[in-house]
Design a protein around this motif. Structure first.
Motif, PDB file in Angstrom:
ATOM      1  N   TRP A 153      -1.113   4.376 -51.723  1.00 18.68           N
ATOM      2  CA  TRP A 153      -1.480   3.964 -50.360  1.00 18.68           C
ATOM      3  C   TRP A 153      -1.190   5.032 -49.309  1.00 18.68           C
ATOM      4  CZ3 TRP A 153      -4.950   0.687 -50.619  1.00 18.68           C
ATOM      5  CH2 TRP A 153      -4.883  -0.464 -51.399  1.00 18.68           C
ATOM      6  N   LEU A 154      -0.261   5.936 -49.576  1.00 17.04           N
ATOM      7  CA  LEU A 154       0.018   6.989 -48.603  1.00 17.04           C
ATOM      8  C   LEU A 154      -1.137   7.987 -48.478  1.00 17.04           C
ATOM      9  CD1 LEU A 154       3.821   7.731 -49.225  1.00 17.04           C
ATOM     10  CD2 LEU A 154       2.764   6.582 -47.250  1.00 17.04           C
ATOM     11  N   VAL A 155      -1.953   8.077 -49.522  1.00 16.75           N
ATOM     12  CA  VAL A 155      -3.101   9.001 -49.474  1.00 16.75           C
ATOM     13  C   VAL A 155      -4.136   8.550 -48.441  1.00 16.75           C
ATOM     14  CG1 VAL A 155      -5.034   9.976 -50.775  1.00 16.75           C
ATOM     15  CG2 VAL A 155      -2.763   9.839 -51.824  1.00 16.75           C
ATOM     16  N   PRO A 156      -4.664   7.297 -48.509  1.00 19.63           N
ATOM     17  CA  PRO A 156      -5.623   6.896 -47.465  1.00 19.63           C
ATOM     18  C   PRO A 156      -5.004   6.809 -46.078  1.00 19.63           C
ATOM     19  CG  PRO A 156      -5.050   5.020 -48.849  1.00 19.63           C
ATOM     20  CD  PRO A 156      -4.498   6.239 -49.520  1.00 19.63           C
ATOM     21  N   VAL A 207     -14.242  -9.279 -54.462  1.00 20.68           N
ATOM     22  CA  VAL A 207     -12.856  -9.143 -53.995  1.00 20.68           C
ATOM     23  C   VAL A 207     -11.900  -8.964 -55.168  1.00 20.68           C
ATOM     24  CG1 VAL A 207     -10.973 -10.291 -52.764  1.00 20.68           C
ATOM     25  CG2 VAL A 207     -13.304 -10.468 -51.892  1.00 20.68           C
ATOM     26  N   THR A 208     -12.121  -9.693 -56.244  1.00 22.72           N
ATOM     27  CA  THR A 208     -11.214  -9.655 -57.399  1.00 22.72           C
ATOM     28  C   THR A 208     -11.653  -8.645 -58.465  1.00 22.72           C
ATOM     29  OG1 THR A 208     -12.415 -11.522 -58.378  1.00 22.72           O
ATOM     30  CG2 THR A 208     -10.449 -12.038 -57.084  1.00 22.72           C
ATOM     31  N   LEU A 209     -12.749  -7.913 -58.213  1.00 18.35           N
ATOM     32  CA  LEU A 209     -13.268  -6.968 -59.208  1.00 18.35           C
ATOM     33  C   LEU A 209     -12.244  -5.905 -59.577  1.00 18.35           C
ATOM     34  CD1 LEU A 209     -15.750  -6.040 -60.855  1.00 18.35           C
ATOM     35  CD2 LEU A 209     -16.434  -4.677 -58.858  1.00 18.35           C
ATOM     36  N   GLY A 210     -11.502  -5.405 -58.560  1.00 21.19           N
ATOM     37  CA  GLY A 210     -10.502  -4.367 -58.819  1.00 21.19           C
ATOM     38  C   GLY A 210      -9.365  -4.834 -59.703  1.00 21.19           C
ATOM     39  N   THR A 211      -9.137  -6.143 -59.749  1.00 17.38           N
ATOM     40  CA  THR A 211      -8.126  -6.710 -60.654  1.00 17.38           C
ATOM     41  C   THR A 211      -8.729  -6.997 -62.024  1.00 17.38           C
ATOM     42  OG1 THR A 211      -6.970  -7.739 -58.798  1.00 17.38           O
ATOM     43  CG2 THR A 211      -6.510  -8.626 -60.984  1.00 17.38           C
ATOM     44  N   PHE A 212      -9.941  -7.527 -62.040  1.00 18.27           N
ATOM     45  CA  PHE A 212     -10.605  -7.912 -63.292  1.00 18.27           C
ATOM     46  C   PHE A 212     -10.822  -6.719 -64.221  1.00 18.27           C
ATOM     47  CE2 PHE A 212     -14.671  -8.239 -65.592  1.00 18.27           C
ATOM     48  CZ  PHE A 212     -14.390  -9.331 -66.423  1.00 18.27           C
ATOM     49  N   LEU A 213     -11.299  -5.610 -63.669  1.00 19.26           N
ATOM     50  CA  LEU A 213     -11.677  -4.469 -64.510  1.00 19.26           C
ATOM     51  C   LEU A 213     -10.516  -3.906 -65.334  1.00 19.26           C
ATOM     52  CD1 LEU A 213     -14.133  -2.681 -62.047  1.00 19.26           C
ATOM     53  CD2 LEU A 213     -14.736  -3.824 -64.187  1.00 19.26           C
ATOM     54  N   TYR A 257     -11.204  -1.748 -50.776  1.00 14.63           N
ATOM     55  CA  TYR A 257     -12.083  -2.537 -51.635  1.00 14.63           C
ATOM     56  C   TYR A 257     -11.686  -2.428 -53.102  1.00 14.63           C
ATOM     57  CZ  TYR A 257     -15.440  -3.302 -47.819  1.00 14.63           C
ATOM     58  OH  TYR A 257     -16.053  -3.683 -46.656  1.00 14.63           O
ATOM     59  N   GLN A 258     -11.337  -1.214 -53.517  1.00 15.26           N
ATOM     60  CA  GLN A 258     -11.114  -0.950 -54.933  1.00 15.26           C
ATOM     61  C   GLN A 258      -9.723  -1.376 -55.411  1.00 15.26           C
ATOM     62  OE1 GLN A 258     -13.145   2.522 -56.336  1.00 15.26           O
ATOM     63  NE2 GLN A 258     -11.403   3.178 -57.548  1.00 15.26           N
ATOM     64  N   ASN A 259      -8.721  -1.298 -54.533  1.00 14.14           N
ATOM     65  CA  ASN A 259      -7.341  -1.466 -54.996  1.00 14.14           C
ATOM     66  C   ASN A 259      -6.581  -2.656 -54.420  1.00 14.14           C
ATOM     67  OD1 ASN A 259      -7.352   0.877 -56.624  1.00 14.14           O
ATOM     68  ND2 ASN A 259      -6.924   2.166 -54.855  1.00 14.14           N
ATOM     69  N   ASN A 292      -6.846  -6.026 -54.051  1.00 16.91           N
ATOM     70  CA  ASN A 292      -6.580  -7.251 -54.798  1.00 16.91           C
ATOM     71  C   ASN A 292      -5.674  -6.995 -55.997  1.00 16.91           C
ATOM     72  OD1 ASN A 292      -7.613  -9.497 -57.007  1.00 16.91           O
ATOM     73  ND2 ASN A 292      -7.570 -10.274 -54.908  1.00 16.91           N
ATOM     74  N   LEU A 293      -5.920  -5.895 -56.701  1.00 20.52           N
ATOM     75  CA  LEU A 293      -5.075  -5.536 -57.834  1.00 20.52           C
ATOM     76  C   LEU A 293      -3.646  -5.275 -57.373  1.00 20.52           C
ATOM     77  CD1 LEU A 293      -4.724  -4.767 -60.819  1.00 20.52           C
ATOM     78  CD2 LEU A 293      -5.430  -2.436 -60.204  1.00 20.52           C
ATOM     79  N   PHE A 294      -3.497  -4.547 -56.278  1.00 18.20           N
ATOM     80  CA  PHE A 294      -2.178  -4.243 -55.716  1.00 18.20           C
ATOM     81  C   PHE A 294      -1.420  -5.521 -55.362  1.00 18.20           C
ATOM     82  CE2 PHE A 294      -0.244  -3.959 -51.387  1.00 18.20           C
ATOM     83  CZ  PHE A 294       0.977  -3.388 -51.755  1.00 18.20           C
ATOM     84  N   LEU A 295      -2.063  -6.422 -54.632  1.00 14.03           N
ATOM     85  CA  LEU A 295      -1.408  -7.662 -54.211  1.00 14.03           C
ATOM     86  C   LEU A 295      -1.028  -8.518 -55.417  1.00 14.03           C
ATOM     87  CD1 LEU A 295      -3.674  -8.537 -51.137  1.00 14.03           C
ATOM     88  CD2 LEU A 295      -1.360  -7.588 -51.082  1.00 14.03           C
ATOM     89  N   SER A 296      -1.870  -8.505 -56.449  1.00 10.67           N
ATOM     90  CA  SER A 296      -1.563  -9.253 -57.674  1.00 10.67           C
ATOM     91  C   SER A 296      -0.378  -8.639 -58.404  1.00 10.67           C
ATOM     92  CB  SER A 296      -2.789  -9.282 -58.603  1.00 10.67           C
ATOM     93  OG  SER A 296      -3.872  -9.941 -57.999  1.00 10.67           O
ATOM     94  N   GLU A 297      -0.367  -7.319 -58.522  1.00  9.10           N
ATOM     95  CA  GLU A 297       0.684  -6.647 -59.294  1.00  9.10           C
ATOM     96  C   GLU A 297       2.046  -6.702 -58.614  1.00  9.10           C
ATOM     97  OE1 GLU A 297      -0.340  -2.727 -60.553  1.00  9.10           O
ATOM     98  OE2 GLU A 297      -1.756  -3.450 -62.068  1.00  9.10           O
TER      99      GLU A 297
END
Length: 397
Positions: free
Chosen positions: A371-374, A13-19, A224-226, A228-233
Motif C-alpha cells: 500500500w505504500l507504493v500507490p 469487488v471480490t474478484l481480487g480475493t477469488f482469483l 480495485y485489484q487488492n 477486497n483481498l487485503f481486507l479479507s486477509e
C-alpha cells in the motif's frame, strides 16, 4: 440501472480475493484478469459507435449483450483454473463495457430534461452495487469459512442470473432506434475514440491534467485489484459489505461536488482528490482489523473524495475546455486514457508489486509494503500537478 450495476458489483469487488484463494492465481495472472476491464473500455467505442449507434436499437443490443454476458458469466462460474477463466472474462468485459453507454443512451433518449432527471435514475446503479456487496457479506460468501469452502464462486452465478434477467428485460424497454445522421455528420473512428480532441493537449494546463489522469489511475488499479483481498486477509469482518461504504460515500460527495467546485476551484478540488488517494493508502498500510479498524473504514469511506473529486471534476473540466465542437470526442479521449490506458498500466504495476514483495519479503508486513507504493505514486502526482498546473478561469466554447 439497478441491475446494470448489481451485475458488476456482484463479482468484480471480490474478484481480487477469488482469483488467488480459489484459482491459485499469481500476481501477474490477477493483473491480466483485471486488465480485461481496460481492454473492454478500449474496444467499447467501436461496438457502440460503429455498430449500435448506426444499425440497431440501443435496447436490443443492450439485451443481446447481457444475454451473451449471462452465458459467459456462467462459464466463469464453472472454470476450474485461471487459464480457462481468462478467455471468458476477456470476452465478458468486451460484451459488458459497451452496456454502460447503452444503458445511458436508453435513459437519455426517454427523458424530457436529462440534466435534472438522470441523476435520480443513475443513483439506482449505485444502490445496485451496494446491494450486491451487502448480499455477498450477508450470505457469508466472503467470510473466511466461505472463502475456504469456495462459496465466492457463487458470485458469478448470482451475476449470471441478474444478467439473464436484465437481458430479457431490455427487450421491453422503450424503443431507442439509431439517430439518423447525414453524410456530413457521420462519426469517424478517430472521433469515436476521442482522437479528434487530441489538439486539446496543446494547452499546457490540459496536458498536465491529462497526464495526471493517466498516472492517478495506477493507485486506482491497486484499490480495485487488492482491496477486497487485503481486507479479507487482515480479518476485517464482512469486507465486501463494508466496501459498500465507498459507494455510499461516492453518492454523498457527488451531491457536494458542485458546491465545493464553485467555492475552492478546479485545481484545489482535483488536488483534494489526489491527497485523498495518498491518505487512503497510508490508512490501509498502518491500520488493522483490531483497535485500528477505524483506519480501514475511513480508508474505504474516502472513496467518494478519491473518485468524485478527481474523475468527475475532470469530466466537468474536460467538457468546459472542449467547447461544443469537441465535447463527445474529449470525453472519449479522457475515458480511453483513464479506464483504458491508465488502468491497464495500473493493473500491471499492482501485479508486479505484489509479486515483488512475495518473492522479496522485508521486515515490514507484506500489505504495508504494497500500500505504500500507490500512496507514494499519488503523492508524486499531487506534487507535479500542484507545481505545473496553473488554475485559471475556463473559457467555454
Amino acid at each position: 440501472m439497478f441491475l446494470e450495476f448489481f451485475i458488476w458489483g456482484a463479482w468484480f469487488v471480490t474478484l481480487g480475493t477469488f482469483l488467488p484463494q480459489n484459482l491459485n492465481a499469481s500476481g501477474f495472472e490477477i493483473a491480466n484478469v483485471f486488465s480485461t476491464q481496460s481492454w473492454g473500455a478500449i474496444i467499447a467505442p467501436f461496438i457502440i459507435g460503429l455498430i449500435a449507434d448506426r444499425y440497431f436499437n440501443a435496447e436490443r443490443i443492450l439485451g443481446i449483450l447481457h444475454l451473451v454476458g449471462a452465458f459467459l458469466m456462467y462459464q466463469m462460474y464453472s472454470a476450474p483454473n485461471v487459464g480457462v477463466f481468462y478467455p471468458y472474462v476477456l470476452a465478458y468485459m468486451i460484451a459488458y463495457m459497451p452496456t454502460l453507454a447503452l444503458a445511458n443512451s436508453v435513459s437519455f433518449r426517454q427523458l424530457t430534461n436529462p440534466e435534472k432527471e438522470f441523476s435520480g435514475i443513475r443513483v439506482w446503479g449505485t444502490i445496485g452495487w451496494i446491494v450486491a456487496g451487502l448480499s455477498i457479506s450477508f450470505l457469508g460468501w466472503d467470510a473466511e469459512g466461505g472463502i475456504k469452502e469456495g462459496l465466492l464462486r457463487n458470485t458469478f452465478l448470482m451475476s449470471s442470473t441478474a444478467s439473464l434477467i436484465l437481458g430479457l428485460f431490455s427487450f421491453i424497454l422503450p424503443k431507442t432506434p439509431p439517430i439518423k445522421k447525414s453524410v456530413e455528420d457521420k462519426s469517424s473512428i478517430s472521433e469515436l475514440l476521442g482522437l479528434d480532441a487530441i489538439k486539446l493537449l496543446g494547452d499546457r494546463n490540459y496536458l498536465v491534467f491529462f497526464l495526471s489522469s493517466v498516472l492517478i489511475c495506477i493507485p486506482l488499479a491497486f484499490y480495485y485489484q487488492n482491496a477486497n483481498l487485503f481486507l479479507s486477509e487482515v480479518g476485517l469482518a464482512n469486507p465486501t459489505g463494508k466496501m459498500a461504504i465507498g459507494q455510499v460515500s461516492e453518492a454523498f460527495f457527488l451531491l457536494l461536488l458542485p458546491i465545493l467546485f464553485t467555492r475552492i476551484g478546479f485545481k484545489n478540488t482535483i488536488m483534494l482528490g489526489m491527497l485523498a488517494w495518498a491518505v487512503r493508502y497510508l490508512l490501509f498500510a498502518y491500520g488493522n482489523s483490531g483497535e485500528l479498524a477505524y483506519m480501514l473504514i475511513i480508508g474505504i469511506a474516502l472513496h467518494g473524495i478519491c473518485y468524485d473529486f478527481f474523475f468527475v471534476s475532470g469530466q466537468i473540466y474536460t467538457d468546459a475546455k472542449a467547447g461544443e465542437k469537441y465535447k463527445s470526442s474529449a470525453q472519449g479521449l479522457i475515458t480511453l486514457a483513464t479506464y483504458g490506458v491508465g488502468q491497464l498500466i495500473g493493473f500491471w504495476v499492482a501485479g508486479f508489486i505484489s509479486e515483488h514483495y512475495k518473492a522479496n519479503p522485508t521486515n515490514d508486513p507484506f500489505w504495508q509494503n504494497v500500500w505504500l507504493v500507490p500512496a507514494g505514486i499519488a503523492a508524486v502526482v499531487l506534487f507535479l500537478f500542484a507545481v505545473f498546473f496553473r488554475d485559471k478561469k475556463i473559457a467555454k466554447g
